[in-house]
Scaffold this motif. Structure first.
Motif, PDB file in Angstrom:
ATOM      1  N   GLY A 164      23.614  47.628 -12.547  1.00  0.00           N
ATOM      2  CA  GLY A 164      23.687  46.284 -11.913  1.00  0.00           C
ATOM      3  C   GLY A 164      22.356  45.802 -11.358  1.00  0.00           C
ATOM      4  N   TRP A 165      21.292  46.823 -11.753  1.00  0.00           N
ATOM      5  CA  TRP A 165      20.013  46.600 -11.419  1.00  0.00           C
ATOM      6  C   TRP A 165      19.186  45.664 -12.008  1.00  0.00           C
ATOM      7  N   SER A 166      19.680  45.258 -13.025  1.00  0.00           N
ATOM      8  CA  SER A 166      18.623  44.273 -13.971  1.00  0.00           C
ATOM      9  C   SER A 166      18.119  43.332 -12.952  1.00  0.00           C
ATOM     10  N   ASN A 167      16.910  42.949 -13.447  1.00  0.00           N
ATOM     11  CA  ASN A 167      16.187  41.992 -12.790  1.00  0.00           C
ATOM     12  C   ASN A 167      15.871  42.087 -11.271  1.00  0.00           C
ATOM     13  N   GLN A 168      16.252  43.349 -10.772  1.00  0.00           N
ATOM     14  CA  GLN A 168      15.844  43.597  -9.313  1.00  0.00           C
ATOM     15  C   GLN A 168      14.432  44.678  -9.224  1.00  0.00           C
ATOM     16  N   LEU A 169      13.738  44.363  -8.050  1.00  0.00           N
ATOM     17  CA  LEU A 169      12.675  44.902  -8.179  1.00  0.00           C
ATOM     18  C   LEU A 169      12.599  46.543  -8.198  1.00  0.00           C
ATOM     19  N   GLN A 170      13.780  47.200  -7.534  1.00  0.00           N
ATOM     20  CA  GLN A 170      13.664  48.620  -7.426  1.00  0.00           C
ATOM     21  C   GLN A 170      13.849  49.375  -8.944  1.00  0.00           C
ATOM     22  N   THR A 171      14.312  48.343 -10.058  1.00  0.00           N
ATOM     23  CA  THR A 171      14.003  48.708 -11.365  1.00  0.00           C
ATOM     24  C   THR A 171      12.603  48.988 -11.757  1.00  0.00           C
ATOM     25  N   VAL A 172      11.812  48.288 -11.422  1.00  0.00           N
ATOM     26  CA  VAL A 172      10.359  48.688 -11.734  1.00  0.00           C
ATOM     27  C   VAL A 172       9.807  49.570 -10.864  1.00  0.00           C
ATOM     28  N   ILE A 173      10.116  49.560  -9.558  1.00  0.00           N
ATOM     29  CA  ILE A 173       9.504  50.405  -8.629  1.00  0.00           C
ATOM     30  C   ILE A 173      10.027  52.066  -8.767  1.00  0.00           C
ATOM     31  N   LEU A 174      11.288  52.415  -8.889  1.00  0.00           N
ATOM     32  CA  LEU A 174      11.704  53.756  -9.083  1.00  0.00           C
ATOM     33  C   LEU A 174      11.024  54.560 -10.063  1.00  0.00           C
ATOM     34  N   PRO A 175      10.862  53.978 -11.346  1.00  0.00           N
ATOM     35  CA  PRO A 175      10.186  55.114 -12.388  1.00  0.00           C
ATOM     36  C   PRO A 175       8.716  55.176 -12.327  1.00  0.00           C
ATOM     37  N   THR A 176       8.374  54.275 -11.538  1.00  0.00           N
ATOM     38  CA  THR A 176       6.820  54.540 -11.369  1.00  0.00           C
ATOM     39  C   THR A 176       6.098  55.138  -9.900  1.00  0.00           C
TER      40      THR A 176
END
Lengths: 305, 342
Positions: A164-176
């Motif tokens: 349920g993390w689509s479109n949330q910022l942690q989606t972009v942050i965590l893998p990087t």
């Protein structure tokens, strides 16, 4: 691939520094090509390249200050018009650049802090601590730089949707949040900048590893941490592939917002240029303030993000 | 880096003060070289445990995050590439074996994308690296305002793919575009940079060249500055002119760096995505009306997130990886060969 092949050729700062320091006297006498003063031709050629480097950016300002109609006319505008603030405002409000700037600041800021912190810790371990498998682990770290990000996006997308993390910022942050390049960069720096005796002395005094990190490693690493931080911020701010897949227009980073501005069906070019200008402005300011440090960091051997 | 020395000087006392309230006393009592508390005490056990475990703790974040968000997904991508996974129905994943790959091999769009990736890769990488060497050579002279020149050359690096491409779209537009307008002064007819195959591929490449030339120039410059000056001295004594010194001293000494930039640029070119996507505007993910500049990276995005076939997108991702490995292997072979012939 072995380490030596993937390793950016070592350009130790102190070699360059040494050359610069004793160069002035000795170098001038020798007359070898490398040490020559630049002639007028050199300056002219460099000026042409400098112009090519800057022209698109300068012209962005010109285009952002005009109207859509004027931009479509045939002699393209070459000087600033009167619509700059109106266009910036449209990009900020209609193009969603306002939310996007806040989001990008959060994303790039968090990634920068994480990368610098984790890279310094791991870089210190690889540079100064002895432990089993350290060589293998270092090789693995460097080897991961070969893996293209495309290879991870499908599962990441599926998992993030499930969480349920689509479109949330942690989606972009965590893998990087971690960086193989950063780890290697800090290792190369700390090998030289951190005298082993200092760590040994602290050990003798019974300092725990965390204390050593806090009181010895961080202060010694500070200049490299600053450079790595700048490079990471630039990369994270400009990251494109994963944010485009992971975020939508409702909660975009700057790059996602620019993409949707650019792919609109009725594009207002002047507003798009205003958006491009806004999206680049933070980095251009960073360049104005820390250009020298960023250049120094790249010259130590950075890697394409 | 003088600041690092200052930092070190500042640290030295605090490192001494680290262990407790009376560091000096502790050291005197136990002597140099022995851990302060006696053997067997819980403090010394803790100390030894700390010595052993902390290196792993320090490198752990990298491996945990990389494992979770890099390595495991990589393997799952292989798994998904053997399944039918649709964006519209993520829960239903059915095994299809190598169908996705077979599908790719028989797709004209895949071969087109492969060819476009190769062409755009070559016409963006080769001129970029050649110009970078030239610029680095010039920057290596004693220059007035040398830092300023370097910063200016690097500015395009600070521009994102999105911002840069949007500007170039306007510069390359058919009517009213700056580039066609400049061309008419030298008597060249307007070029349709979006529709013609070579025109659009050139335009996309020029964005890559613009963004990365200065960056590579700085890497070459760093390597040039590390070349010992006595090499030039002896070359000069042997009567080598400037050009000969450049050819016979600089270039050979730069060889490892050149290889490094070639590898990095190749990786970058294989993944080319943002430039063609934004250059195409509305038809971006297709790489133009005729797919004329659709790269593999773009093809993957198009198949996965526009058409919605994530299984096929996974197969494309793994194919890209295999191509990269082959390119890396070829690179390695060439270097070996070069080393042997020397």
């Amino acid at each position: 691939m072995t380490t030596s092949e993937l390793t950016p050729p070592q350009a130790p700062m102190d070699a360059a520094e040494r050359a610069a320091r004793d160069g002035s006297g000795r170098r001038r006498l020798m007359g070898a090509g490398k040490q020559m003063h630049a002639g007028p031709v050199t300056y002219v050629v460099l000026a042409v390249f400098a112009l090519v480097s800057l022209a698109p950016l300068l012209w962005t300002v010109v285009a952002a200050s005009r109207t859509n109609q004027r931009l479509a006319e045939t002699p393209p505008p070459l000087w600033i018009g009167g619509n700059l603030f109106k266009n910036l405002q449209s990009a900020w409000e209609e193009g969603g650049l306002g939310t996007a700037m806040v989001n990008s600041t959060i994303v790039a800021g968090t990634i920068t802090v994480g990368t610098v912190l984790f890279s310094t810790l791991a870089g210190f371990a690889f540079a100064k601590l002895r432990f089993k498998f350290s060589n293998v682990l270092l090789l693995l770290t460097i080897g991961t730089m070969m893996i293209p990000p495309q290879l991870a996006v499908v599962p990441l997308y599926l998992w993030m949707s499930e969480l349920g993390w689509s479109n949330q910022l942690q989606t972009v942050i965590l893998p990087t949040l971690v960086s193989a390049f950063g780890t290697f960069f800090m290792r190369q720096y700390l090998i030289q900048a951190l005298p082993s005796e200092l760590i040994e002395a602290a050990r003798v005094d019974g300092a725990s590893s965390l204390r050593i990190v806090w009181h010895v490693v961080f202060p010694a690493a500070r200049p490299a941490m600053a450079v790595l931080g700048l490079l990471t911020f630039v990369m994270a701010w400009n990251d494109f592939l994963w944010p485009i897949i992971a975020l939508n227009q409702q909660n975009p980073t700057v790059q996602v917002a620019l993409n949707s501005l650019g792919t609109g069906y009725v594009p207002d070019q002047a507003v798009i240029m205003a958006g491009a200008l806004l999206g680049t402005l933070p980095l251009l300011i960073a360049f104005l303030l820390f250009g020298k440090q960023i250049v120094g960091g790249i010259m130590q051997g950075a890697i394409k993000g | 880096m003088t600041s690092s020395k200052q930092a070190l000087a500042r640290t030295a006392p605090s490192a001494d003060a680290a262990p407790g309230s009376q560091p000096g006393a502790a050291r005197r009592a136990h002597g140099r070289g022995t851990p302060p508390p006696g053997p067997g005490s819980w403090r010394s056990r803790l100390y030894r445990w700390d010595m052993k475990a902390s290196p792993y703790a320090f490198v752990a974040p990298f491996f945990i995050f990389f494992g979770a968000f890099g390595l495991i997904p990589l393997l799952y991508t292989a798994w998904y590439s053997l399944h039918n996974v649709q964006l519209s129905n993520l829960d239903q994943q059915t095994w299809v074996g190598l169908d996705n790959y077979k599908n790719l091999m028989s797709s004209d769009f895949f071969w087109g994308a492969l060819q476009n990736t190769f062409t755009i890769g070559v016409i963006s990488t080769v001129p970029q690296l050649l110009m970078a060497i030239g610029i680095a050579h010039l920057l290596n002279y004693k220059l007035r305002g040398s830092t300023l020149w370097r910063v200016v050359m690097l500015t395009p690096y600070a521009t994102s793919v999105a911002a840069a491409t949007l500007v170039f779209v306007l510069l390359y537009s058919w009517d009213g575009g700056m580039i066609n307008w400049l061309l008419h002064f030298v008597g060249v007819d307007a070029i349709n940079w979006r529709e013609s195959t070579w025109g659009s591929q050139f335009a996309v490449s020029s964005i890559v060249i613009w963004r990365w030339t200065g960056y590579n120039a700085l890497i070459y410059l760093a390597a040039m500055q590390a070349i010992p000056s006595d090499l030039y001295e002896s070359a000069a004594l042997d009567g080598a002119g400037r050009w000969q010194q450049f050819r016979h001293v600089t270039i050979p000494m730069l060889r490892p760096t050149i290889l490094f930039t070639v590898v990095v640029s190749t990786i970058g070119a294989t993944q080319l995505f943002g430039e063609p996507l934004l250059f195409g505007g509305v038809s971006g993910s297709k790489g133009g009306s005729e797919h004329q500049y659709q790269t593999l990276g773009l093809y993957m995005y198009d198949q996965g997130w526009i058409i919605g076939n994530l299984g096929k997108a996974s197969a494309i991702a793994w194919t890209m990886f295999l191509i990269l490995l082959i390119v890396a292997a070829i690179n390695l072979l060439i270097t070996r060969r070069l080393r042997k012939t020397q």
